[in-house]
Design a protein around this motif. Structure first.
Motif, mmCIF file in Angstrom:
data_model
loop_
_atom_site.group_PDB
_atom_site.id
_atom_site.type_symbol
_atom_site.label_atom_id
_atom_site.label_comp_id
_atom_site.label_asym_id
_atom_site.label_seq_id
_atom_site.Cartn_x
_atom_site.Cartn_y
_atom_site.Cartn_z
ATOM 1 N N LEU A 150 -49.948 64.969 35.307
ATOM 2 C CA LEU A 150 -48.549 65.121 34.425
ATOM 3 C C LEU A 150 -48.027 63.929 33.694
ATOM 4 O O LEU A 150 -46.953 64.139 33.313
ATOM 5 C CB LEU A 150 -47.638 65.899 35.456
ATOM 6 C CG LEU A 150 -48.033 67.114 35.964
ATOM 7 C CD1 LEU A 150 -46.718 67.768 37.227
ATOM 8 C CD2 LEU A 150 -47.911 68.279 34.775
ATOM 9 N N SER A 151 -48.948 62.888 33.993
ATOM 10 C CA SER A 151 -48.269 61.765 33.399
ATOM 11 C C SER A 151 -48.609 61.774 31.511
ATOM 12 O O SER A 151 -49.412 62.459 31.042
ATOM 13 C CB SER A 151 -48.925 60.398 33.678
ATOM 14 O OG SER A 151 -48.535 60.148 34.939
ATOM 15 N N HIS A 152 -47.666 60.817 30.939
ATOM 16 C CA HIS A 152 -47.558 61.017 29.504
ATOM 17 C C HIS A 152 -47.739 59.727 29.155
ATOM 18 O O HIS A 152 -46.818 58.747 29.427
ATOM 19 C CB HIS A 152 -46.482 61.795 29.015
ATOM 20 C CG HIS A 152 -46.464 61.713 27.455
ATOM 21 N ND1 HIS A 152 -45.345 62.288 26.874
ATOM 22 C CD2 HIS A 152 -47.317 61.426 26.595
ATOM 23 C CE1 HIS A 152 -45.450 62.357 25.430
ATOM 24 N NE2 HIS A 152 -46.643 61.758 25.009
ATOM 25 N N ILE A 153 -48.825 59.244 28.175
ATOM 26 C CA ILE A 153 -48.989 58.123 27.846
ATOM 27 C C ILE A 153 -48.323 58.126 26.180
ATOM 28 O O ILE A 153 -48.966 58.780 25.554
ATOM 29 C CB ILE A 153 -50.351 57.462 27.549
ATOM 30 C CG1 ILE A 153 -51.120 57.607 29.048
ATOM 31 C CG2 ILE A 153 -50.605 55.941 26.952
ATOM 32 C CD1 ILE A 153 -50.342 56.760 30.366
ATOM 33 N N GLY A 154 -47.379 57.163 25.938
ATOM 34 C CA GLY A 154 -46.752 57.478 24.861
ATOM 35 C C GLY A 154 -47.378 57.006 23.595
ATOM 36 O O GLY A 154 -48.571 56.227 23.580
ATOM 37 N N ASN A 168 -46.933 61.919 37.204
ATOM 38 C CA ASN A 168 -45.294 62.068 36.585
ATOM 39 C C ASN A 168 -44.878 60.909 35.927
ATOM 40 O O ASN A 168 -43.686 60.560 36.025
ATOM 41 C CB ASN A 168 -44.491 62.974 37.479
ATOM 42 C CG ASN A 168 -43.343 63.681 36.660
ATOM 43 O OD1 ASN A 168 -43.343 63.704 35.575
ATOM 44 N ND2 ASN A 168 -42.318 63.377 37.597
ATOM 45 N N VAL A 169 -45.853 59.884 35.457
ATOM 46 C CA VAL A 169 -45.207 58.749 34.626
ATOM 47 C C VAL A 169 -45.003 58.967 33.149
ATOM 48 O O VAL A 169 -45.930 59.662 32.784
ATOM 49 C CB VAL A 169 -46.222 57.642 35.157
ATOM 50 C CG1 VAL A 169 -45.989 56.405 34.001
ATOM 51 C CG2 VAL A 169 -46.216 57.285 36.655
ATOM 52 N N MET A 170 -44.048 58.516 32.654
ATOM 53 C CA MET A 170 -43.757 58.562 31.110
ATOM 54 C C MET A 170 -43.679 57.023 30.674
ATOM 55 O O MET A 170 -43.150 56.296 31.236
ATOM 56 C CB MET A 170 -42.223 59.183 30.841
ATOM 57 C CG MET A 170 -42.002 58.873 29.460
ATOM 58 S SD MET A 170 -42.873 60.249 28.403
ATOM 59 C CE MET A 170 -43.521 59.205 27.062
ATOM 60 N N ILE A 171 -45.088 56.579 29.913
ATOM 61 C CA ILE A 171 -45.074 55.519 29.193
ATOM 62 C C ILE A 171 -44.618 55.421 27.871
ATOM 63 O O ILE A 171 -45.036 56.225 26.963
ATOM 64 C CB ILE A 171 -46.569 55.094 29.153
ATOM 65 C CG1 ILE A 171 -47.250 54.919 30.679
ATOM 66 C CG2 ILE A 171 -46.670 53.749 28.728
ATOM 67 C CD1 ILE A 171 -46.991 53.999 31.754
ATOM 68 N N GLY A 172 -43.439 54.689 27.640
ATOM 69 C CA GLY A 172 -42.769 54.880 26.469
ATOM 70 C C GLY A 172 -43.769 54.295 25.124
ATOM 71 O O GLY A 172 -44.764 53.601 25.253
ATOM 72 N N ALA A 173 -43.321 54.796 24.126
ATOM 73 C CA ALA A 173 -43.810 54.496 22.810
ATOM 74 C C ALA A 173 -44.230 52.882 22.602
ATOM 75 O O ALA A 173 -43.251 52.212 22.999
ATOM 76 C CB ALA A 173 -43.258 54.972 21.450
ATOM 77 N N GLY A 174 -45.377 52.483 22.354
ATOM 78 C CA GLY A 174 -45.688 50.981 22.099
ATOM 79 C C GLY A 174 -45.555 50.231 23.210
ATOM 80 O O GLY A 174 -45.667 49.217 22.850
ATOM 81 N N SER A 175 -45.599 50.887 24.579
ATOM 82 C CA SER A 175 -45.548 49.795 25.790
ATOM 83 C C SER A 175 -46.858 49.035 25.793
ATOM 84 O O SER A 175 -48.016 49.725 25.470
ATOM 85 C CB SER A 175 -45.110 50.620 26.942
ATOM 86 O OG SER A 175 -44.106 51.171 26.808
ATOM 87 N N ILE A 188 -40.975 51.191 29.699
ATOM 88 C CA ILE A 188 -40.918 50.742 28.339
ATOM 89 C C ILE A 188 -41.193 49.393 28.219
ATOM 90 O O ILE A 188 -40.924 48.661 29.107
ATOM 91 C CB ILE A 188 -39.432 51.140 27.400
ATOM 92 C CG1 ILE A 188 -38.379 50.543 28.411
ATOM 93 C CG2 ILE A 188 -39.381 52.662 27.576
ATOM 94 C CD1 ILE A 188 -37.220 50.338 27.636
ATOM 95 N N GLY A 189 -41.429 48.941 27.110
ATOM 96 C CA GLY A 189 -41.510 47.645 26.750
ATOM 97 C C GLY A 189 -42.906 46.631 26.795
ATOM 98 O O GLY A 189 -44.157 47.252 27.143
ATOM 99 N N VAL A 190 -42.873 45.687 26.131
ATOM 100 C CA VAL A 190 -44.136 44.603 26.226
ATOM 101 C C VAL A 190 -43.559 43.350 26.991
ATOM 102 O O VAL A 190 -42.797 42.520 26.449
ATOM 103 C CB VAL A 190 -44.326 44.381 24.735
ATOM 104 C CG1 VAL A 190 -45.515 43.561 24.781
ATOM 105 C CG2 VAL A 190 -44.582 45.408 24.056
ATOM 106 N N PRO A 191 -44.198 43.074 28.282
ATOM 107 C CA PRO A 191 -44.974 44.061 29.042
ATOM 108 C C PRO A 191 -43.992 45.179 29.651
ATOM 109 O O PRO A 191 -42.947 44.999 29.745
ATOM 110 C CB PRO A 191 -45.364 43.172 30.312
ATOM 111 C CG PRO A 191 -44.532 42.101 30.402
ATOM 112 C CD PRO A 191 -43.780 41.760 28.859
#
Ligand SMILES: CC(=O)SCCNC(=O)CCNC(=O)[C@H](O)C(C)(C)COP(=O)(O)OP(=O)(O)OC[C@H]1O[C@@H](n2cnc3c(N)ncnc32)[C@H](O)[C@@H]1OP(=O)(O)O
Length: 199
Positions: A150-154, A168-175, A188-191
């Motif tokens: 169920l996880s989503h890699i942005g 069930n993890v959400m990795i934000g866009a561009g992370s 989110i973010g870098v890193p």
């Protein structure tokens, strides 16, 4: 083939099914009233559709809703692959998964059922991708990465080699993910840093 989900994602899925030319598309189904045709095909409400369904593709971007609908049908769920997608022969794939244009999956990776490997996503060798996962456009997973159910890699996210992403993890866009991520996190973010719980 019947496509469940009259949406933008459904249009992309229809294009892939047409290009692959293994199945003809009978119609779209949806639970919401959206008219009687969609993207050039007949559209029916699920509750008003009484014909036998042999092959169904669930074109729902939301991972939890896709899982729910998957449990509501007892039919065949073929996987589909855009002709430009490149998959190693050693890749294993669960039912109902789609590989969109220019996606790449390398040696000995395992992909679960009802996953979305979106446009230009890159999943490298020896990864384990759980059921109902979405790897968004331009996301990159290095070798030996695991991603829980169920996880989503942005979109545009990058995950370095050997990382475990929970369920069930959400990795934000561009992370950019350089540490393991526990279940039910939004990052989110870098890193990448955890900002809250994914309910
Ligand atoms: C073909 C297709 O369309 S496939 C679909 C692809 N879609 C995606 O990849 C979507 C990815 N989603 C995201 O990146 C989202 O922004 C999420 C899930 C990470 C966060 O969404 P929400 O929970 O609604 O958080 P919200 O928008 O309230 O943002 C919270 C904070 O994080 C920041 N933030 C949100 N997303 C990001 C991100 N990707 N990178 C950096 N910062 C971010 C916001 O600016 C906000 O900061 P602030 O508190 O300082 O104002």
């Amino acid at each position: 083939m019947v496509i469940f989900g009259a949406s933008g994602h459904g249009k992309v899925v229809a294009d892939i099914i047409k290009l692959e030319n293994k199945f003809s598309i009978d119609c779209f189904l949806d639970d919401a009233e959206k008219g009687d045709s969609f993207y050039g095909f007949p559209l029916y409400l699920r509750e008003g559709y009484f014909q036998e369904i042999k092959n169904l593709f669930i074109a729902i971007g939301d991972n939890k809703i896709r899982k729910k609908i998957h449990g509501e049908f007892n039919v065949n769920f073929p996987s589909i692959k855009h002709p430009s997608a490149i998959l190693s022969n050693s890749v294993t794939i669960g039912e109902g998964t789609c590989f969109m244009a220019n996606s790449t999956v390398n040696a000995d990776t395992k992909i679960g059922k009802q996953c979305i490997v979106n446009t230009n996503a890159s999943i490298d060798h020896d990864c384990v991708i759980g059921d109902y996962v979405h790897v968004s456009p331009n996301a990159s997973l290095a070798g030996n990465v695991s991603v829980g159910e169920l996880s989503h890699i942005g979109i545009g996210a990058s995950i370095i080699q050997g990382i475990n992403i929970g369920k069930n993890v959400m990795i934000g866009a561009g992370s950019v993910i350089i540490n393991n991520i526990p279940d039910h996190s939004i990052v989110i973010g870098v890193p990448g840093k955890i900002i809250k719980k994914n309910e």
